[in-house]
Design an enzyme around this catalytic site. Structure first.
Site, PDB file in Angstrom:
ATOM      1  N   LYS A 155       0.839  -1.201   0.000  1.00 28.86           N
ATOM      2  CA  LYS A 155       0.000   0.000   0.000  1.00 28.86           C
ATOM      3  C   LYS A 155       0.872   1.248   0.000  1.00 28.86           C
ATOM      4  O   LYS A 155       1.931   1.275   0.651  1.00 28.86           O
ATOM      5  CB  LYS A 155      -0.913  -0.028   1.228  1.00 28.86           C
ATOM      6  CG  LYS A 155      -1.976   1.071   1.272  1.00 28.86           C
ATOM      7  CD  LYS A 155      -2.888   0.868   2.481  1.00 28.86           C
ATOM      8  CE  LYS A 155      -3.956   1.936   2.598  1.00 28.86           C
ATOM      9  NZ  LYS A 155      -4.847   1.720   3.765  1.00 28.86           N
ATOM     10  N   SER A 176      -9.677   1.788   2.945  1.00 28.36           N
ATOM     11  CA  SER A 176      -8.817   2.559   2.066  1.00 28.36           C
ATOM     12  C   SER A 176      -7.779   1.713   1.321  1.00 28.36           C
ATOM     13  O   SER A 176      -7.096   2.215   0.433  1.00 28.36           O
ATOM     14  CB  SER A 176      -8.085   3.627   2.889  1.00 28.36           C
ATOM     15  OG  SER A 176      -7.240   3.030   3.859  1.00 28.36           O
ATOM     16  N   SER A 214      -9.952  -0.730   7.137  1.00 29.59           N
ATOM     17  CA  SER A 214      -9.403  -0.494   5.802  1.00 29.59           C
ATOM     18  C   SER A 214      -8.677  -1.668   5.173  1.00 29.59           C
ATOM     19  O   SER A 214      -8.291  -1.604   4.014  1.00 29.59           O
ATOM     20  CB  SER A 214      -8.467   0.720   5.828  1.00 29.59           C
ATOM     21  OG  SER A 214      -9.211   1.909   5.993  1.00 29.59           O
TER      22      SER A 214
END
Length: 488
Positions: free
Chosen positions: A80, A155, A179
């Site tokens: 990420k 996210s 997330s």
């Protein structure tokens, strides 16, 4: 080689060890797939092809020389874009950090590399991890591989979509209020949020420091255990990392559930949750009951206060953490005649959702308001933790839906922040209490994956993973999204 991109990490590791495929061949297969698909899926912000191939060649050389290799040797993974990698663009999907190349690497990524993993690139996300759909990225939109007109969740939507579409064998995400787990549920993969402190946060670009935790998104539960073993453990660079040993979580994956005590908190199965989603979760629990587990409805009464408490605590911490993005030391810097003007013009680059949360958090921390809002939220957080402790005196795990519904259409909630925030009502309480939880696929509604959440006691990842594995083995779902449609 394309079929290798849908094999779980533990099988790929066996193939690499047996010499059936080289790390370089495997890495190239994933890079080719990214080249073919990611223009449509949008999972990546940066693809580090040269770096990945160099790392793959190094792993092949170690094997050729007969040297010991790590458990993830040659496995291509994604990271990420809020986890720093030295010299690699790390933006947190924000224009404020466009072009930023960190001078250091996050501990979790260092440990992936020490285990032999190959880094394919950095995945898309909601800006500064603030969002539930990956539509808040400043750079591109990520689409759900199961339906290109739907969100992948957020996210960590880029990480979830990359694993689901076969563009990475595994990925790292971060989880502040769901997330990792919510996008895992939307994309039909496994997402594990470890106990707070289980994984070092050093090198993670902070959103809310008392809530953030790094964890894996993988194709199956065995892979989640394997990756967690690689990245977990205390770290002197992170004062909040817990001084607890790292066991072999793979050894806990027995599939045995006889005598297991399951609690089903009714607050997570109410009107806010789609009936079909709740039904899929209950049906999976019945499979465990048929094999000797017991399941009982219970209550977590403070759960109804989790959403407002979370959005006071998280935004207050975000207001403090994001104050550093002022154009002075790193990141974007606007031209202006005065220092104050430079601050103002620089911070205009924040997206709408990030601005909203900074304003909420700043308001909650204002003199005269902190007692009424922020401190009250901290008291509610304590009540939520106490409720969980009470339930875990009776139950081994709690099981809930991961999200109230399946993946929603792109753009459906962008103009309604409260509706967007409600997508995380099942996951937020876990972060407030600092507990481990995993989302595992448990069925489909209208052709879209449904996630089941298993919640455990602090540092009881072994139990959480054992139950998730038992569900996975009993359901044996086909979790390949319609890749042909993606490729088109």
């Amino acid at each position: 080689m394309d079929e290798l991109c849908y094999e779980p990490v533990h099988r790929l590791a066996q193939r690499l060890a047996a010499g059936e495929v080289s790390a370089r061949e495997l890495t190239q297969a994933f890079l080719d797939r990214i080249q073919a698909l990611d223009g449509t899926v949008g999972a990546y912000l940066t693809v580090t092809a040269e770096l990945a191939l160099r790392q793959a060649r190094e792993e092949d050389e170690r094997r050729r020389r007969g040297e010991p290799v790590g458990p993830l040797s040659g496995i291509p993974v994604a990271v990420k874009d809020n986890l720093c990698i030295q010299g690699v663009p790390t933006t947190a999907a924000s224009r404020l950090l466009a072009g930023y190349r960190p001078p250091y690497t996050a501990t979790a990524v260092q440990r992936l590399r020490r285990a032999g993993a190959v880094i394919l690139g950095k995945t898309n996300m909601d800006e500064f991890a603030m969002g539930s759909s990956t539509e808040n990225s400043a750079f591109r939109t990520t689409r759900n591989p199961w339906d290109l007109e739907r969100v992948p969740g957020g996210s960590s939507g880029g990480s979830a979509a990359a694993v689901a579409a076969g563009e990475a064998a595994a990925a790292l995400g971060s989880d502040t209020g769901g997330s990792i787990r919510q996008p895992a549920a939307f994309c039909g993969v496994v997402g594990l949020k470890p106990t707070y402190g289980r994984v070092s946060r050093y090198g993670l670009i902070a959103f809310a420091s008392s809530l953030d935790q790094i964890g894996p998104l993988t194709r199956d539960v065995t892979d989640a255990a394997l990756v967690l073993e690689a990245i977990a453990g205390p770290d002197p660079a992170d004062a909040t990392s817990a001084p607890v040993p790292v066991p072999s979580w793979r050894e806990s994956l027995t599939g045995e559930v006889k005598g297991l005590r399951i609690g089903l908190p009714r607050e997570f199965f109410g009107d806010a949750v789609e009936a079909a989603v709740a039904g899929a979760v209950r049906a999976a629990v019945e499979r465990l009951v048929a094999d000797g587990a017991t399941a009982e409805e219970t209550s977590l009464p403070s759960a109804e206060h989790a959403l407002p408490a979370y959005y006071l605590i998280a935004t207050a911490e975000a207001s403090s953490n994001l104050a550093r993005y002022d154009g002075v030391r790193y990141g974007y810097r606007a031209d202006a005649d005065t220092v104050e003007g430079m601050y103002l013009e620089t911070r205009k680059q924040f997206g709408a959702e990030v601005k909203r949360r900074i304003l909420l958090g700043t308001f909650a921390l204002r003199e005269g308001y902190a007692d009424a809002y922020y401190r009250k939220a901290l008291q509610v957080r304590r009540l939520i933790k106490d409720d969980f402790d009470r339930l875990f005196a009776t139950f081994d795990v709690l099981i809930t839906p991961t999200s109230p519904g399946v993946a929603f259409p792109l753009g459906a909630r962008t103009e309604d922040p409260l509706a967007m925030y409600a997508a995380d009502i099942c996951t937020l309480p876990v972060n407030l209490a600092g507990l481990p939880a995993v989302s595992v696929p448990c069925g489909f509604v209208d052709g879209l994956p449904v996630g089941l959440q298993v919640i455990g006691r602090p540092f009881a990842e072994d139990t959480v993973l054992r139950v998730a594995y038992a569900i996975e083995q009993r359901l044996r779902l086909d979790l390949r999204p319609p890749v042909g449609r993606v490729a088109a």
